[in-house]
Design a protein around this motif. Structure first.
Motif, short mmCIF file in Angstrom:
data_model
loop_
_atom_site.label_atom_id
_atom_site.label_comp_id
_atom_site.label_asym_id
_atom_site.label_seq_id
_atom_site.Cartn_x
_atom_site.Cartn_y
_atom_site.Cartn_z
N GLY A 192 46.58 33.17 42.27
CA GLY A 192 47.57 33.87 42.61
C GLY A 192 48.44 34.12 41.37
N LEU A 193 48.30 35.57 40.78
CA LEU A 193 49.45 35.72 39.77
C LEU A 193 50.60 36.03 40.11
CD1 LEU A 193 49.55 36.45 36.67
CD2 LEU A 193 48.93 38.88 37.18
N GLY A 194 51.05 36.71 41.02
CA GLY A 194 52.50 36.76 41.44
C GLY A 194 53.08 37.43 40.17
N VAL A 195 54.59 36.88 39.95
CA VAL A 195 55.16 37.46 38.76
C VAL A 195 55.01 36.67 37.53
CG1 VAL A 195 57.21 38.04 40.70
CG2 VAL A 195 57.39 35.96 39.28
N GLY A 196 53.94 35.76 37.76
CA GLY A 196 53.81 34.99 36.78
C GLY A 196 54.48 33.91 35.98
N PHE A 197 55.11 33.15 37.03
CA PHE A 197 56.07 32.01 36.38
C PHE A 197 54.79 30.79 36.20
CE2 PHE A 197 59.54 33.36 39.38
CZ PHE A 197 60.27 33.73 38.35
N SER A 198 53.90 30.79 37.22
CA SER A 198 52.88 29.57 36.95
C SER A 198 52.11 29.59 35.74
CB SER A 198 52.11 29.64 38.28
OG SER A 198 52.82 29.39 39.23
N ASP A 222 38.90 37.88 45.21
CA ASP A 222 39.35 36.84 46.28
C ASP A 222 39.34 35.47 45.96
OD1 ASP A 222 39.99 35.64 48.84
OD2 ASP A 222 40.19 37.76 49.86
N LEU A 223 40.31 34.79 46.04
CA LEU A 223 39.87 33.34 45.93
C LEU A 223 39.09 32.69 46.73
CD1 LEU A 223 40.99 31.02 44.22
CD2 LEU A 223 42.73 30.38 45.95
N ASP A 229 48.93 29.08 44.72
CA ASP A 229 50.22 29.83 45.53
C ASP A 229 49.82 31.13 45.56
OD1 ASP A 229 52.47 30.81 46.09
OD2 ASP A 229 53.50 30.43 43.99
N ILE A 230 48.81 31.66 46.88
CA ILE A 230 48.51 32.76 47.19
C ILE A 230 49.32 33.48 48.46
CG2 ILE A 230 46.34 32.76 46.01
CD1 ILE A 230 45.18 32.52 49.09
N GLU A 245 43.17 36.53 41.04
CA GLU A 245 44.11 37.41 41.53
C GLU A 245 43.37 38.61 42.34
OE1 GLU A 245 47.69 37.78 42.33
OE2 GLU A 245 46.81 39.44 43.39
N ASN A 260 43.11 34.54 54.47
CA ASN A 260 43.38 33.16 53.57
C ASN A 260 43.86 31.76 54.29
OD1 ASN A 260 43.74 34.90 51.46
ND2 ASN A 260 45.83 34.99 51.24
N GLU A 303 44.64 41.58 43.67
CA GLU A 303 45.42 42.74 43.63
C GLU A 303 45.24 43.27 42.51
OE1 GLU A 303 45.75 44.17 46.27
OE2 GLU A 303 45.72 42.31 47.80
N MET A 333 57.54 37.30 47.08
CA MET A 333 58.31 36.62 46.03
C MET A 333 59.09 37.51 45.35
SD MET A 333 55.91 35.29 43.16
CE MET A 333 56.78 34.23 42.48
C1 LIG Z 1 53.17 34.07 45.80
S1 LIG Z 1 52.41 34.95 44.48
C2 LIG Z 1 52.01 33.74 43.49
C3 LIG Z 1 53.22 33.29 42.58
C4 LIG Z 1 52.88 32.82 41.29
N1 LIG Z 1 52.88 31.08 41.66
C5 LIG Z 1 53.83 32.89 40.45
O1 LIG Z 1 54.33 32.03 39.74
O2 LIG Z 1 54.41 33.97 40.11
C6 LIG Z 1 50.70 35.29 45.45
C7 LIG Z 1 49.62 36.12 44.47
O3 LIG Z 1 48.62 35.32 45.16
C8 LIG Z 1 47.86 36.87 45.29
N2 LIG Z 1 46.78 36.70 46.36
C9 LIG Z 1 47.11 36.73 47.80
N3 LIG Z 1 45.94 36.35 48.42
C10 LIG Z 1 45.00 35.91 47.45
C11 LIG Z 1 43.55 35.81 47.31
N4 LIG Z 1 42.92 35.60 49.01
N5 LIG Z 1 42.87 35.72 46.44
C12 LIG Z 1 43.53 35.89 45.23
N6 LIG Z 1 44.89 36.45 45.16
C13 LIG Z 1 45.55 36.47 46.19
C14 LIG Z 1 48.90 37.84 45.58
O4 LIG Z 1 48.45 39.39 45.26
C15 LIG Z 1 49.87 37.46 44.65
O5 LIG Z 1 49.82 38.00 43.43
#
Ligand SMILES: C[S@@+](CC[C@H](N)C(=O)[O-])C[C@H]1O[C@@H](n2cnc3c(N)ncnc32)[C@H](O)[C@@H]1O
Length: 235
Positions: A83-89, A138-139, A157-158, A106, A170, A108, A43
């Motif tokens: 999933g934290l990602g860039v943090g929008f959610s 891990d979720l 959203d992972i 999260e 996943n 990572e 993303m």
């Molecule tokens: C697409 S991003 C999330 C975007 C988020 N909705 C946002 O608003 O930015 C996916 C995130 O999920 C994390 N992730 C991937 N697989 C995961 C798992 N099995 N358990 C926990 N986190 C995971 C990734 O490291 C990443 O930070």
């Protein structure tokens, strides 16, 4: 000089990290950042509309299930974000007036660390909010060993979607076993929301077979197929 054709900036690597699920790369492109996970473009910070809808639609749907519209147990809606990602959610959840607590799962450490630095503006410092619990795990492991709480909105959203996971493990999340574990996490008014880059054939049917009411919310994007948010009410 990092500006190239069509007004897009050429990405520059800010950091590479050995992640739990493969290499993670944070790139900067002009004013924006991109995350590459395990070789897959995960993303960037450019839009975020569907990532915000993921949370807003789930919380609003949970509230709509609730006759009095009040928060769970008087303390506000409880949200799980996978999933934290860039943090929008995360930022969207904290901005919602009905949300009382947010658990972010999260896996990572590097992603978490970037929110103390370059990604902080997109999560709006949300990890420091007293309403937030960060679970660095891990979720899938969290689902298999639930701590006992339930959530009004479980927002996932992972990956890039049910059929385009960043790591093979996943994929379990989107099958019958994963969905049953997710259903068990929902409160009486709880709603599951799943993000996907485009429609995921068959996934809606699988939700219909297990949940009470399923909606598919397409979100147009500048190029290509609309993002899709799947909403499913507790069975
Ligand atoms: C697409 S991003 C999330 C975007 C988020 N909705 C946002 O608003 O930015 C996916 C995130 O999920 C994390 N992730 C991937 N697989 C995961 C798992 N099995 N358990 C926990 N986190 C995971 C990734 O490291 C990443 O930070």
């Amino acid at each position: 000089m990092d500006v190239i054709g069509e007004g897009r900036a050429e990405p520059v690597v800010v950091e590479r990290a050995a992640g739990v699920g493969g290499e993670l790369v944070l790139r900067r492109a002009g004013a924006d950042y991109e995350i590459i996970s395990n070789g897959t473009f995960l993303m960037d910070t450019r839009n975020g509309e569907s990532e915000r809808l993921l949370v807003r639609a789930a919380v609003d749907a949970a509230l709509a299930q609730d006759e009095d519209g009040g928060g769970a147990g008087g303390g506000g809606a409880r949200v799980l974000i996978g999933g934290l990602g860039v943090g929008f959610s995360l930022a969207e959840a904290l901005a919602h007036p009905a949300v009382g607590h947010v658990t972010v799962v999260e896996r990572e450490p590097a992603v978490v660390g970037w929110h103390a630095g370059p990604l902080r503006p997109w999560s709006r410092g949300g990890l420091d909010d007293p309403r937030v619990t960060l679970v660095r795990a891990d979720l899938l492991d969290v689902l298999e060993r639930p701590a006992g709480g339930v959530f009004d909105a479980v927002c996932l959203d992972i990956d890039n979607g049910p059929h385009w996971t960043v790591t093979p493990g996943n994929a379990r999340l989107y099958g019958p076993v994963g969905l049953d574990l997710l259903a068990a996490l929902l409160s009486a008014r709880g709603v599951l929301a799943v993000w996907s880059a485009g429609a995921a054939p068959g996934f809606g049917d699988l939700l219909v077979s297990r949940f009470a009411r399923v909606e598919e919310l397409p979100v147009p994007v500048p190029r290509g197929e609309p993002d899709m948010v799947y909403l499913a009410r507790r069975p």
